[in-house]
Design a protein around this motif. Structure first.
Motif, PDB file in Angstrom:
ATOM      1  N   ASP A  35       2.514   2.858   3.275  1.00 51.49           N
ATOM      2  CA  ASP A  35       1.615   3.994   3.043  1.00 51.49           C
ATOM      3  C   ASP A  35       2.438   5.246   2.715  1.00 51.49           C
ATOM      4  N   HIS A  53       1.357   5.361  -1.984  1.00 54.86           N
ATOM      5  CA  HIS A  53       0.816   6.421  -2.847  1.00 54.86           C
ATOM      6  C   HIS A  53       1.954   7.010  -3.680  1.00 54.86           C
ATOM      7  N   HIS A 102      -5.763  -2.508   5.057  1.00 54.48           N
ATOM      8  CA  HIS A 102      -4.564  -1.677   5.179  1.00 54.48           C
ATOM      9  C   HIS A 102      -4.566  -0.951   6.522  1.00 54.48           C
ATOM     10  N   GLU A 142      -7.176   2.525  -3.457  1.00 56.99           N
ATOM     11  CA  GLU A 142      -7.651   2.436  -2.108  1.00 56.99           C
ATOM     12  C   GLU A 142      -9.143   2.766  -2.062  1.00 56.99           C
ATOM     13  N   HIS A 175       0.849  -1.203   0.000  1.00 57.87           N
ATOM     14  CA  HIS A 175       0.000   0.000   0.000  1.00 57.87           C
ATOM     15  C   HIS A 175       0.883   1.251   0.000  1.00 57.87           C
TER      16      HIS A 175
HETATM   17 ZN   LIG Z   1      -3.382   4.990   1.743  1.00 53.50          ZN
END
Ligand SMILES: [Zn+2]
Length: 264
Positions: free
Chosen positions: A195, A8, A147, A86, A6
């Motif tokens: 994350d 970004h 997550h 997500e 996970h």
């Molecule tokens: Zn996230």
């Protein structure tokens, strides 16, 4: 091979080249989750630059209100995405309760599509844990990554019984609750995440940009808590992720050659 389930990646800005270089040199398989349509389109371009990056489409619960009346558009993007995320619910950090029905509507649309297209999902569950489990059960979506789970332990146990996978992330360095969760998750459902790039900054209220190698520190800490070694934990997480992806119809025609090589 390290697994960051996970991330970004589209939020790295000027540091993107450096992040991709680290992903390549350290061989980190990276699930690049989207916040919205623009984010997904950007991630697809980033995904073209590395065979270790899997871009996935989702609408973050923070953005759901803008998309509740644009479901056909979401559907077209889901079709092109090898997995979903997500997505989720946030009734804790999102204070505007007028968005909650939109969050529910958008999430259920994605879960229904995941069931129909047999795609795995990457879920944000903050204060919506029970509702999310109910939805997974309703649509029988078994391939779910929860997550950064931080909710109640009874729902965690129910999710474990249902067979959800769980990512432990950077908060494992700071929070006793997350440490307890990291010890509770059974071996076969354990995954790791960062994350990145914003999680450390958010936790520590500073300017720290999380770089991909932060995943190694997570693995080391999880290993220590579970009385294992970093190597064993890395292998365990890899095997779990491989099982999650095994025989995935949507991923068959998608470029994950690097990961598939490590499966055999
Ligand atoms: Zn996230």
């Amino acid at each position: 091979m390290l697994i960051d389930a996970h991330v970004h990646l589209d939020k790295y800005g000027d540091l993107l080249d450096e992040a991709l270089e680290q992903i390549e040199t350290e061989r980190i398989f990276t699930v690049a989750t989207a916040m919205d349509i623009a984010s997904y389109l950007e991630l697809r371009k980033i995904g073209d630059r590395s065979e270790l990056v899997l871009p996935t489409f989702g609408i973050h619960p923070r953005r759901a209100a803008e998309y509740a009346n644009r479901l056909p558009e979401l559907g077209r993007n889901i079709e092109t995405s090898p997995a979903i995320g997500e997505i989720g619910l946030d009734f804790h950090w999102v204070k505007d309760t007028s968005t909650y029905s939109a969050q529910r509507k958008v999430l259920e649309f994605f879960i229904a599509a995941a069931a129909e297209q047999n795609k795995f999902v990457n879920l944000h569950t903050k204060a919506g844990e029970k509702e999310i489990l109910d939805l997974l059960e309703k649509y029988d979506v078994r391939r779910a990554i929860i997550h950064w789970y931080s909710g109640p332990l009874d729902i965690l146990r129910a999710m474990i019984d249902f067979g959800c996978y769980f990512t432990i992330g950077v908060e494992v360095h700071y929070s006793e609750h997350i440490k307890a969760i990291a010890k509770l998750i059974p071996d076969h459902l354990l995954l790791t995440e960062t994350d990145n790039p914003g999680a450390l900054k958010w936790l520590n209220k500073n300017d720290e940009i999380g770089m991909p190698m932060a995943i190694q520190n997570v693995v080391n800490k999880v290993a220590e808590l579970r009385q294992s070694t970093p190597e064993q934990t890395e292998d365990l997480v890899h095997d779990n992720f491989a099982r999650l992806l095994a025989n995935d119809p949507a991923l068959n025609d998608y470029l994950i050659t690097a990961f598939k090589r490590t499966l055999s």
